[in-house]
Design an enzyme around this catalytic site. Sequence first.
Site, PDB file in Angstrom:
ATOM      1  N   ARG A   1       0.836  -1.216   0.000  1.00 60.58           N
ATOM      2  CA  ARG A   1       0.000   0.000   0.000  1.00 60.58           C
ATOM      3  C   ARG A   1       0.865   1.257   0.000  1.00 60.58           C
ATOM      4  O   ARG A   1       0.638   2.173  -0.780  1.00 60.58           O
ATOM      5  CB  ARG A   1      -0.927  -0.006   1.221  1.00 60.58           C
ATOM      6  CG  ARG A   1      -2.186  -0.869   1.049  1.00 60.58           C
ATOM      7  CD  ARG A   1      -2.910  -0.960   2.386  1.00 60.58           C
ATOM      8  NE  ARG A   1      -4.158  -1.685   2.358  1.00 60.58           N
ATOM      9  CZ  ARG A   1      -4.289  -3.012   2.311  1.00 60.58           C
ATOM     10  NH1 ARG A   1      -3.214  -3.771   2.204  1.00 60.58           N
ATOM     11  NH2 ARG A   1      -5.477  -3.578   2.344  1.00 60.58           N
TER      12      ARG A   1
ATOM     13  N   ASP B   1       6.068 -10.698  -3.421  1.00 55.94           N
ATOM     14  CA  ASP B   1       4.919  -9.834  -3.701  1.00 55.94           C
ATOM     15  C   ASP B   1       5.307  -8.362  -3.782  1.00 55.94           C
ATOM     16  O   ASP B   1       4.772  -7.608  -4.605  1.00 55.94           O
ATOM     17  CB  ASP B   1       3.832 -10.029  -2.636  1.00 55.94           C
ATOM     18  CG  ASP B   1       2.988 -11.263  -2.933  1.00 55.94           C
ATOM     19  OD1 ASP B   1       3.404 -12.071  -3.798  1.00 55.94           O
ATOM     20  OD2 ASP B   1       1.915 -11.423  -2.306  1.00 55.94           O
TER      21      ASP B   1
ATOM     22  N   ASN C   1       1.558 -13.470  -8.307  1.00 55.30           N
ATOM     23  CA  ASN C   1       0.329 -13.867  -7.620  1.00 55.30           C
ATOM     24  C   ASN C   1       0.034 -12.878  -6.495  1.00 55.30           C
ATOM     25  O   ASN C   1      -0.518 -13.246  -5.468  1.00 55.30           O
ATOM     26  CB  ASN C   1       0.469 -15.289  -7.073  1.00 55.30           C
ATOM     27  CG  ASN C   1      -0.884 -15.935  -6.815  1.00 55.30           C
ATOM     28  OD1 ASN C   1      -1.929 -15.346  -7.122  1.00 55.30           O
ATOM     29  ND2 ASN C   1      -0.871 -17.121  -6.238  1.00 55.30           N
TER      30      ASN C   1
ATOM     31  N   ARG D   1      -8.244 -15.991 -10.105  1.00 56.34           N
ATOM     32  CA  ARG D   1      -8.775 -15.224  -8.974  1.00 56.34           C
ATOM     33  C   ARG D   1      -9.666 -14.106  -9.515  1.00 56.34           C
ATOM     34  O   ARG D   1      -9.226 -13.265 -10.288  1.00 56.34           O
ATOM     35  CB  ARG D   1      -7.622 -14.672  -8.129  1.00 56.34           C
ATOM     36  CG  ARG D   1      -6.759 -15.798  -7.550  1.00 56.34           C
ATOM     37  CD  ARG D   1      -5.531 -15.292  -6.832  1.00 56.34           C
ATOM     38  NE  ARG D   1      -5.852 -14.601  -5.585  1.00 56.34           N
ATOM     39  CZ  ARG D   1      -4.927 -14.064  -4.788  1.00 56.34           C
ATOM     40  NH1 ARG D   1      -3.650 -14.139  -5.106  1.00 56.34           N
ATOM     41  NH2 ARG D   1      -5.287 -13.464  -3.668  1.00 56.34           N
TER      42      ARG D   1
ATOM     43  N   SER E   1     -13.710  -9.992  -1.907  1.00 55.16           N
ATOM     44  CA  SER E   1     -12.372  -9.619  -1.477  1.00 55.16           C
ATOM     45  C   SER E   1     -12.404  -8.172  -1.026  1.00 55.16           C
ATOM     46  O   SER E   1     -12.866  -7.296  -1.762  1.00 55.16           O
ATOM     47  CB  SER E   1     -11.375  -9.777  -2.628  1.00 55.16           C
ATOM     48  OG  SER E   1     -10.150  -9.173  -2.272  1.00 55.16           O
ATOM     49  N   SER E   2     -11.896  -7.919   0.185  1.00 55.38           N
ATOM     50  CA  SER E   2     -11.864  -6.531   0.666  1.00 55.38           C
ATOM     51  C   SER E   2     -10.880  -5.715  -0.156  1.00 55.38           C
ATOM     52  O   SER E   2     -10.883  -4.493  -0.107  1.00 55.38           O
ATOM     53  CB  SER E   2     -11.480  -6.491   2.138  1.00 55.38           C
ATOM     54  OG  SER E   2     -10.123  -6.865   2.297  1.00 55.38           O
ATOM     55  N   GLN E   3     -10.012  -6.411  -0.919  1.00 61.68           N
ATOM     56  CA  GLN E   3      -9.047  -5.680  -1.748  1.00 61.68           C
ATOM     57  C   GLN E   3      -9.748  -4.867  -2.836  1.00 61.68           C
ATOM     58  O   GLN E   3      -9.193  -3.891  -3.330  1.00 61.68           O
ATOM     59  CB  GLN E   3      -8.037  -6.647  -2.369  1.00 61.68           C
ATOM     60  CG  GLN E   3      -6.999  -7.128  -1.362  1.00 61.68           C
ATOM     61  CD  GLN E   3      -6.030  -8.131  -1.979  1.00 61.68           C
ATOM     62  OE1 GLN E   3      -6.015  -8.330  -3.189  1.00 61.68           O
ATOM     63  NE2 GLN E   3      -5.233  -8.748  -1.138  1.00 61.68           N
TER      64      GLN E   3
ATOM     65  N   ASP F   1      -6.237 -14.468   6.985  1.00 66.05           N
ATOM     66  CA  ASP F   1      -4.888 -15.014   6.788  1.00 66.05           C
ATOM     67  C   ASP F   1      -4.384 -15.716   8.054  1.00 66.05           C
ATOM     68  O   ASP F   1      -3.939 -16.863   8.005  1.00 66.05           O
ATOM     69  CB  ASP F   1      -3.913 -13.904   6.378  1.00 66.05           C
ATOM     70  CG  ASP F   1      -4.145 -13.480   4.931  1.00 66.05           C
ATOM     71  OD1 ASP F   1      -4.870 -14.211   4.233  1.00 66.05           O
ATOM     72  OD2 ASP F   1      -3.618 -12.439   4.528  1.00 66.05           O
TER      73      ASP F   1
ATOM     74  N   LYS G   1      -8.024 -17.415  -2.675  1.00 66.38           N
ATOM     75  CA  LYS G   1      -6.687 -16.891  -2.355  1.00 66.38           C
ATOM     76  C   LYS G   1      -5.641 -17.607  -3.217  1.00 66.38           C
ATOM     77  O   LYS G   1      -5.961 -18.138  -4.266  1.00 66.38           O
ATOM     78  CB  LYS G   1      -6.406 -17.080  -0.865  1.00 66.38           C
ATOM     79  CG  LYS G   1      -7.357 -16.307   0.020  1.00 66.38           C
ATOM     80  CD  LYS G   1      -6.956 -14.848   0.149  1.00 66.38           C
ATOM     81  CE  LYS G   1      -7.932 -14.142   1.061  1.00 66.38           C
ATOM     82  NZ  LYS G   1      -7.371 -13.061   1.811  1.00 66.38           N
ATOM     83  N   GLU G   2      -4.397 -17.663  -2.732  1.00 65.98           N
ATOM     84  CA  GLU G   2      -3.315 -18.243  -3.513  1.00 65.98           C
ATOM     85  C   GLU G   2      -3.685 -19.622  -4.050  1.00 65.98           C
ATOM     86  O   GLU G   2      -3.222 -20.067  -5.094  1.00 65.98           O
ATOM     87  CB  GLU G   2      -2.052 -18.343  -2.659  1.00 65.98           C
ATOM     88  CG  GLU G   2      -1.252 -17.049  -2.572  1.00 65.98           C
ATOM     89  CD  GLU G   2      -1.819 -16.031  -1.603  1.00 65.98           C
ATOM     90  OE1 GLU G   2      -2.994 -16.166  -1.187  1.00 65.98           O
ATOM     91  OE2 GLU G   2      -1.087 -15.080  -1.256  1.00 65.98           O
TER      92      GLU G   2
ATOM     93  N   ARG H   1      -7.868 -22.460  -0.263  1.00 63.28           N
ATOM     94  CA  ARG H   1      -7.236 -22.793   1.017  1.00 63.28           C
ATOM     95  C   ARG H   1      -8.093 -23.714   1.891  1.00 63.28           C
ATOM     96  O   ARG H   1      -7.559 -24.417   2.743  1.00 63.28           O
ATOM     97  CB  ARG H   1      -6.902 -21.505   1.785  1.00 63.28           C
ATOM     98  CG  ARG H   1      -5.716 -20.777   1.185  1.00 63.28           C
ATOM     99  CD  ARG H   1      -5.422 -19.470   1.884  1.00 63.28           C
ATOM    100  NE  ARG H   1      -4.100 -18.983   1.499  1.00 63.28           N
ATOM    101  CZ  ARG H   1      -3.640 -17.767   1.780  1.00 63.28           C
ATOM    102  NH1 ARG H   1      -4.390 -16.917   2.451  1.00 63.28           N
ATOM    103  NH2 ARG H   1      -2.423 -17.412   1.413  1.00 63.28           N
TER     104      ARG H   1
ATOM    105  N   HIS I   1       2.417 -19.749   0.317  1.00 62.77           N
ATOM    106  CA  HIS I   1       3.305 -19.508   1.460  1.00 62.77           C
ATOM    107  C   HIS I   1       2.653 -19.830   2.792  1.00 62.77           C
ATOM    108  O   HIS I   1       3.265 -20.401   3.685  1.00 62.77           O
ATOM    109  CB  HIS I   1       3.761 -18.044   1.431  1.00 62.77           C
ATOM    110  CG  HIS I   1       2.633 -17.045   1.387  1.00 62.77           C
ATOM    111  ND1 HIS I   1       2.611 -15.909   2.127  1.00 62.77           N
ATOM    112  CD2 HIS I   1       1.455 -17.034   0.703  1.00 62.77           C
ATOM    113  CE1 HIS I   1       1.504 -15.223   1.887  1.00 62.77           C
ATOM    114  NE2 HIS I   1       0.782 -15.899   1.024  1.00 62.77           N
ATOM    115  N   ARG I   2       1.369 -19.470   2.935  1.00 69.93           N
ATOM    116  CA  ARG I   2       0.718 -19.688   4.236  1.00 69.93           C
ATOM    117  C   ARG I   2       0.436 -21.163   4.507  1.00 69.93           C
ATOM    118  O   ARG I   2       0.377 -21.586   5.657  1.00 69.93           O
ATOM    119  CB  ARG I   2      -0.559 -18.861   4.362  1.00 69.93           C
ATOM    120  CG  ARG I   2      -0.289 -17.389   4.266  1.00 69.93           C
ATOM    121  CD  ARG I   2      -1.287 -16.523   4.995  1.00 69.93           C
ATOM    122  NE  ARG I   2      -1.008 -15.132   4.661  1.00 69.93           N
ATOM    123  CZ  ARG I   2       0.022 -14.429   5.125  1.00 69.93           C
ATOM    124  NH1 ARG I   2       0.854 -14.989   5.994  1.00 69.93           N
ATOM    125  NH2 ARG I   2       0.235 -13.194   4.751  1.00 69.93           N
TER     126      ARG I   2
ATOM    127  N   LYS J   1       7.142 -15.765  -1.021  1.00 74.65           N
ATOM    128  CA  LYS J   1       6.126 -14.790  -1.411  1.00 74.65           C
ATOM    129  C   LYS J   1       6.068 -13.640  -0.411  1.00 74.65           C
ATOM    130  O   LYS J   1       5.925 -12.485  -0.784  1.00 74.65           O
ATOM    131  CB  LYS J   1       4.764 -15.484  -1.513  1.00 74.65           C
ATOM    132  CG  LYS J   1       3.673 -14.621  -2.095  1.00 74.65           C
ATOM    133  CD  LYS J   1       2.438 -15.457  -2.394  1.00 74.65           C
ATOM    134  CE  LYS J   1       1.488 -14.742  -3.339  1.00 74.65           C
ATOM    135  NZ  LYS J   1       0.753 -13.660  -2.708  1.00 74.65           N
TER     136      LYS J   1
END
Length: 667
Positions: free
Chosen positions: A31, A53, A96, A126, A174-176, A329, A356-357, A360, A401-402, A427
């Site tokens: 951001r 990222d 990604n 996505r 997505s809040s994005q 997350d 997500k990636e 999940r 990654h998560r 990532k």
Amino acid sequence: MSERIPHLDLPPACAAAGTVQLPGSKSISNRVLLLAALAHGTTRLYDLLDADDTARMREALTALGVTLQPQPDGALDVLGCGGRFPNREASLFLGNAGTAFRPLTAALAVLGGDYRLDGVARMRERPIGDLVDALARWGCQIDYLGTQGYPPLRIGERQSVAAPAVTRVRGNVSSQFLTALLIAAPLLGQEAVIEVDGTLISQPYVAMTIALMAHFGVTVDREGWQRFVVPAGSRYRSPGTWYVEGDASSASYFLALGALGGGPVRVVGVGEKSVQGDVAFADALAQMGARVRKGENWIEAAAPEGFDPMGGAAPRLRALTYDATAIPDAAMTLAALALFGDGTSRLTGIGSWRVKETDRIAAMAAELTKVGATVACGDDWLEVTPPATWRAATIATYDDHRMAMAMSLTAFGDCYQRILDPACVNKTFPTYWACYRAIVRPVPVVAIDGPSASGKGTVAARVAAALGWHTLDSGAVYRALAWLALEKGVALDDPAALVALAGTARLEFRDGGVAVNGVDVGDAIRTEAVSCAASRIATLPAVRDALLALQRASRRRPGLVADGRDMGSVVFPDACVKVFLTASPEVRAERRYKQLIAKGFNANIDQLRRELAARDAQDRARAVAPLQAAPDARQLDTTAMTIDEAVATVLEWVRTACAVSDAVRVG
Ligand SMILES: Nc1ncnc2c1ncn2[C@@H]1O[C@H](COP(=O)(O)OP(=O)(O)O)[C@@H](O)[C@H]1O
Ligand SMILES: Nc1ccn([C@H]2C[C@H](O)[C@@H](COP(=O)(O)OP(=O)(O)O)O2)c(=O)n1
């Protein structure tokens, strides 16, 4: 970790304690990079995350003509372009990274130009249709270059339409999308009103966006989490210098490890006043019974009150029922922690995991099941019942990654766990495994290797008894298979048949006893015929591979003393003490002779001497895991030593090696 190694074997863990300096927050880093690039003036950014990222975002900004100047003290100067990117044409590859793709799409679409945005195959799966639809209502020109509703995108010039009074966007995908619209809104040159349809997920991330925009000079007026107004005349201005907080999602793994491994584990870089919603993970961890403390710039977690890290197992945490809408997350870490609950845990509000990636929910369900858990899941929920019996597993990470970081908690389940593609952590956290190793203490192993009749088994058993640890007589593993091969008439030079035999037989090694398919063979495997057969099959690499997991399964709390030929070099290369035990060939033959006679076997000392020499030669000469001292092994020649003296020497070495760790109880 830059190289993509195929897998990482995590040994069973027994303790975790220490301090971790967190990498910069991914969400904040991407951001502020974009806000600084759009601002008037130069921004000096400290503690930015350096990972895949953020690299994608930096490459994109550079391609758009923004000047990024690394400073000698590690800071990055971003020379803001005052609300207009110098390059009106660019083709951007964003990997990604959702935190780069969504806000850049919105900003470029509002500014207009000739841009192409693409990412990896998963990025093309996505959804982005909600964001594109909202931007179209602002007059933006966006075309799908592949599947409708998904990247890649082509952005053209914006039509000069009056912004509609209200732009609506769904809040539950997505809040994005909302973050992207808010960040782009000041570039419109007129008031923007955005309303959210339905529930807004990941609300703390939107709060973070608004807080960061405020630091860059733009105030968003909001009514609850439903309606947002960005006033006309808003312009981004550099705040001068900005320090990026540590990543609260990354903190979750270490706090969880502190709860499982006794702790305390302290993460530095986030604290009570963090703008990141994922700090709420610490409260969920406290609900599970962990002891959590927070300071301004740190959070610390330890196991529940009364937990004995020297006991036989990880602490039992309280099962959790948790609405994770606000922290999707960090909730992945809760899913892995549920493996250690005292009942079934249930996570809800995690529908966004599906986009997500990877998916999940499906990925977590599959991998948690592999280690022995019972898992149920639906569109937006997951239920985990801890394993009755833990299983060693090969854990897939789905280029996520998560998944890799959350599943690293499974090491506290008393089994080896294999993590595939461990470098997927790059990532957001390229140094994750180094930080993990710095705080997690695996179940300790003392490895005692050496030639036949040097006293390995005797010393190992006595050392283990003194420490209260388990033993592994790895020779017995080879002997048991050799005995079975002789029984079944399987050729000793046929690797495939021997591996098949090992795969179907039930070989059990517990408390010094040896059983094959339920039959006690403790004495039967000690004959010279079996000794020679064991030495022969031990030259075959495929046989050694097939018996590896069986040997490693003996590594259990509170510790293991293992004896053989390759304990320190191959099976337990991370052993805390490695001993290479020797004695002269004459003394060894004599010891074996006495031992056999005492057991009631017939023995001939000359023949024994010859057989020992032949077996030593075969064990030393083989290509794979030959009998030789590991470079970091300590030699102990027991030719002129009593058993007591040999045992005392090894125990002293263990005490010295383990003194650095109060996690290991010695003696
Ligand atoms: N330091 C020592 N001094 C005298 N005898 C020993 C010593 N270490 C072992 N022994 C004896 O030698 C024999 C062989 O030892 P063992 O532990 O079976 O050897 P390995 O496991 O190396 O084949 C046992 O009977 C043991 O009591
Ligand atoms: N870690 C090990 C242990 C044993 N072996 C092989 C080689 C040995 O000759 C046989 C028998 O091992 P064992 O330790 O029982 O033999 P000794 O008690 O030392 O005579 O198995 C091995 O290759 N690797």
